[in-house]
Design a protein around this motif. Structure first.
Motif, PDB file in Angstrom:
ATOM      1  N   LYS A 292       1.052  -1.321  -0.030  1.00 47.20           N
ATOM      2  CA  LYS A 292       0.055   0.030   0.009  1.00 47.20           C
ATOM      3  C   LYS A 292       0.812   1.078   0.088  1.00 47.20           C
ATOM      4  O   LYS A 292       0.650   2.185  -0.529  1.00 47.20           O
ATOM      5  N   ALA A 293       1.931   1.319   0.594  1.00 44.48           N
ATOM      6  CA  ALA A 293       2.978   2.473   0.693  1.00 44.48           C
ATOM      7  C   ALA A 293       3.485   2.652  -0.567  1.00 44.48           C
ATOM      8  O   ALA A 293       3.637   3.650  -1.137  1.00 44.48           O
ATOM      9  N   MET A 294       3.879   1.630  -1.380  1.00 42.22           N
ATOM     10  CA  MET A 294       4.424   1.664  -2.489  1.00 42.22           C
ATOM     11  C   MET A 294       3.435   2.260  -3.680  1.00 42.22           C
ATOM     12  O   MET A 294       3.698   3.045  -4.613  1.00 42.22           O
ATOM     13  N   SER A 295       2.185   1.665  -3.436  1.00 43.16           N
ATOM     14  CA  SER A 295       1.138   2.328  -4.301  1.00 43.16           C
ATOM     15  C   SER A 295       0.983   3.869  -4.279  1.00 43.16           C
ATOM     16  O   SER A 295       0.834   4.525  -5.380  1.00 43.16           O
ATOM     17  N   VAL A 296       1.089   4.508  -2.936  1.00 45.20           N
ATOM     18  CA  VAL A 296       1.207   5.774  -2.806  1.00 45.20           C
ATOM     19  C   VAL A 296       2.525   6.373  -3.461  1.00 45.20           C
ATOM     20  O   VAL A 296       2.347   7.468  -4.110  1.00 45.20           O
ATOM     21  N   LEU A 297       3.560   5.896  -3.081  1.00 44.42           N
ATOM     22  CA  LEU A 297       4.909   6.454  -3.717  1.00 44.42           C
ATOM     23  C   LEU A 297       4.739   6.427  -5.411  1.00 44.42           C
ATOM     24  O   LEU A 297       5.376   7.255  -5.755  1.00 44.42           O
ATOM     25  N   SER A 298       4.173   5.343  -5.957  1.00 47.42           N
ATOM     26  CA  SER A 298       4.138   5.456  -7.313  1.00 47.42           C
ATOM     27  C   SER A 298       3.478   6.399  -8.064  1.00 47.42           C
ATOM     28  O   SER A 298       3.955   6.769  -8.945  1.00 47.42           O
ATOM     29  N   ARG A 299       2.527   6.902  -7.259  1.00 51.65           N
ATOM     30  CA  ARG A 299       1.639   8.056  -7.749  1.00 51.65           C
ATOM     31  C   ARG A 299       2.690   9.390  -7.643  1.00 51.65           C
ATOM     32  O   ARG A 299       2.335  10.261  -8.375  1.00 51.65           O
ATOM     33  N   LEU A 300       3.500   9.259  -7.110  1.00 49.28           N
ATOM     34  CA  LEU A 300       4.651  10.672  -7.109  1.00 49.28           C
ATOM     35  C   LEU A 300       5.438  10.666  -8.354  1.00 49.28           C
ATOM     36  O   LEU A 300       6.097  11.487  -8.458  1.00 49.28           O
ATOM     37  N   ASP A 301       5.334   9.651  -9.379  1.00 48.57           N
ATOM     38  CA  ASP A 301       5.923   9.414 -10.680  1.00 48.57           C
ATOM     39  C   ASP A 301       7.296   9.374 -10.403  1.00 48.57           C
ATOM     40  O   ASP A 301       8.046  10.195 -11.203  1.00 48.57           O
ATOM     41  N   VAL A 302       7.952   8.961  -9.348  1.00 50.55           N
ATOM     42  CA  VAL A 302       9.492   8.677  -9.229  1.00 50.55           C
ATOM     43  C   VAL A 302      10.029   7.646 -10.285  1.00 50.55           C
ATOM     44  O   VAL A 302       9.022   7.008 -10.724  1.00 50.55           O
ATOM     45  N   ASP A 303      11.164   7.572 -10.399  1.00 51.71           N
ATOM     46  CA  ASP A 303      11.725   6.662 -11.302  1.00 51.71           C
ATOM     47  C   ASP A 303      12.514   5.443 -10.766  1.00 51.71           C
ATOM     48  O   ASP A 303      12.665   4.355 -11.347  1.00 51.71           O
ATOM     49  N   MET A 304      12.851   5.839  -9.512  1.00 53.11           N
ATOM     50  CA  MET A 304      13.329   4.398  -8.820  1.00 53.11           C
ATOM     51  C   MET A 304      13.105   4.594  -7.361  1.00 53.11           C
ATOM     52  O   MET A 304      12.888   5.641  -6.890  1.00 53.11           O
ATOM     53  N   CYS A 305      12.688   3.412  -6.770  1.00 54.14           N
ATOM     54  CA  CYS A 305      12.485   3.431  -5.249  1.00 54.14           C
ATOM     55  C   CYS A 305      13.302   2.043  -4.835  1.00 54.14           C
ATOM     56  O   CYS A 305      13.491   1.161  -5.369  1.00 54.14           O
ATOM     57  N   ASN A 306      13.127   2.080  -3.450  1.00 48.38           N
ATOM     58  CA  ASN A 306      13.718   0.965  -2.892  1.00 48.38           C
ATOM     59  C   ASN A 306      13.223   0.290  -1.741  1.00 48.38           C
ATOM     60  O   ASN A 306      12.389   0.846  -0.946  1.00 48.38           O
ATOM     61  N   LEU A 307      13.698  -0.681  -1.158  1.00 49.56           N
ATOM     62  CA  LEU A 307      12.973  -1.545   0.140  1.00 49.56           C
ATOM     63  C   LEU A 307      14.584  -2.440   0.519  1.00 49.56           C
ATOM     64  O   LEU A 307      15.387  -2.472  -0.060  1.00 49.56           O
ATOM     65  N   HIS A 308      14.158  -3.063   1.636  1.00 49.78           N
ATOM     66  CA  HIS A 308      15.278  -3.940   2.330  1.00 49.78           C
ATOM     67  C   HIS A 308      14.976  -5.194   2.122  1.00 49.78           C
ATOM     68  O   HIS A 308      13.805  -5.823   2.118  1.00 49.78           O
ATOM     69  N   ALA A 309      15.920  -6.112   1.277  1.00 49.64           N
ATOM     70  CA  ALA A 309      15.718  -7.481   0.750  1.00 49.64           C
ATOM     71  C   ALA A 309      15.225  -8.197   2.070  1.00 49.64           C
ATOM     72  O   ALA A 309      14.761  -9.265   1.847  1.00 49.64           O
ATOM     73  N   ALA A 310      15.775  -7.878   3.256  1.00 49.50           N
ATOM     74  CA  ALA A 310      15.378  -8.438   4.525  1.00 49.50           C
ATOM     75  C   ALA A 310      13.918  -8.807   4.775  1.00 49.50           C
ATOM     76  O   ALA A 310      13.563  -9.630   5.599  1.00 49.50           O
ATOM     77  N   GLY A 311      13.037  -7.867   4.097  1.00 46.76           N
ATOM     78  CA  GLY A 311      11.869  -8.234   4.228  1.00 46.76           C
ATOM     79  C   GLY A 311      11.036  -9.350   3.556  1.00 46.76           C
ATOM     80  O   GLY A 311       9.957  -9.658   3.743  1.00 46.76           O
ATOM     81  N   ALA A 312      12.009  -9.919   2.707  1.00 48.48           N
ATOM     82  CA  ALA A 312      11.707 -11.174   2.172  1.00 48.48           C
ATOM     83  C   ALA A 312      10.542 -11.047   0.838  1.00 48.48           C
ATOM     84  O   ALA A 312      10.240 -10.068   0.538  1.00 48.48           O
ATOM     85  N   THR A 313      10.721 -12.341   0.150  1.00 52.14           N
ATOM     86  CA  THR A 313      10.149 -12.631  -1.173  1.00 52.14           C
ATOM     87  C   THR A 313       8.779 -11.856  -1.303  1.00 52.14           C
ATOM     88  O   THR A 313       8.118 -11.133  -2.022  1.00 52.14           O
ATOM     89  N   SER A 314       7.869 -12.233  -0.238  1.00 51.39           N
ATOM     90  CA  SER A 314       6.340 -11.781  -0.163  1.00 51.39           C
ATOM     91  C   SER A 314       6.240 -10.334  -0.101  1.00 51.39           C
ATOM     92  O   SER A 314       5.510  -9.631  -0.823  1.00 51.39           O
ATOM     93  N   MET A 315       7.194  -9.638   0.676  1.00 52.42           N
ATOM     94  CA  MET A 315       7.104  -8.230   0.775  1.00 52.42           C
ATOM     95  C   MET A 315       7.660  -7.755  -0.415  1.00 52.42           C
ATOM     96  O   MET A 315       6.941  -6.663  -1.056  1.00 52.42           O
TER      97      MET A 315
END
Ligand code: C5P
Length: 232
Positions: free
Chosen positions: A71-94
């Protein structure tokens, strides 16, 4: 594959970052907005810099349960950024949730890259605090592989790891590498560093450069030097 120099705009106010970007006159460098600036100024600063014509890497390193990250990524996507990131430690489903959240109605989405182990974490810290007892380079490669398998576009890594990440995950898997310093510049708190030219030779796709540009007496000249060394 696109290669570029990304300037880490680690400022704590809108005024400072816009004054800095004004120095570049007509040029529109790729800009990284991290936690400091984002938490100081909120999404409005992302929109404003985007409206000025810059590409944006929004470096917020998300790490939470899959539904929250989606849900957070969906909001960030609306900002029309070109690249964003997360921690791989959140694992595959995240990571899969993040990709779903980022994908817009028209099927487009920003690039999504993973942080493997922070460069501030060394072998000793990993073993003591995280109870991960494998060699750190093996851990970084494993996290890269898991990220690639989840469908992510790449990882943030040390330039020293870029070559091995490409060997493990394929040449199209993007490496975004901070820890860049000029051969004759100050090192500061970065430990594992490379020059822009070395980063190019080893195959980094994007270099992230902060203080060598932002703290320079002539930021535009420092940026041009990075571009020349990195892009040739
Ligand atoms: O000023 P400097 O060139 O060291 O800035 C590097 C930028 O890259 C900073 O914004 C820092 O937070 C970020 N970064 C890093 N190492 C990582 C991930 C991000 O230095 N592993």
């Amino acid at each position: 594959m696109a290669k570029d120099v990304i300037i880490a705009c680690d400022f704590d106010s809108k005024e400072k970052v816009l004054n800095f970007l004004d120095l570049f006159k007509g040029r529109k460098p790729f800009v990284k907005i991290g936690m400091e600036l984002y938490y100081a100024e909120g999404p409005a600063i992302v929109k404003e810099i985007k409206a000025r014509g810059h590409k944006i890497f929004l470096d917020l390193k998300l790490h939470d349960i899959p539904n929250t990250v989606k849900k957070a990524m969906s909001v960030l996507s609306r900002l029309d950024v070109d690249m964003c990131n997360l921690h791989a430690a959140g694992a595959t489903s995240m990571m899969k949730g993040a990709l779903e959240g980022l994908t817009r109605a028209d099927g487009t989405r920003p690039m999504l890259i993973a942080v493997t182990q922070l460069t501030s974490t060394d072998q000793e810290t990993m073993e003591r605090d995280l109870l991960i007892e494998k060699p750190i380079d093996q851990v970084v490669m494993h996290y890269s592989k898991v990220s690639a398998d989840a469908g992510l576009d790449g990882v943030v890594c040390s330039p020293l790891e870029a070559e091995k990440v490409h060997a493990t995950c394929g040449k199209d898997f993007v490496t975004v590498t901070p820890g860049i310093r000029f051969a004759d510049g100050e090192v500061g708190d970065q430990k594992r560093i490379m020059t822009p030219e070395q980063a190019r030779k080893i195959g980094s796709d994007y270099i992230v450069v902060g203080r060598p540009i932002t703290a320079s007496a002539d930021p535009v000249a420092a940026y041009e030097r990075c571009v020349k060394e990195f892009l040739g």
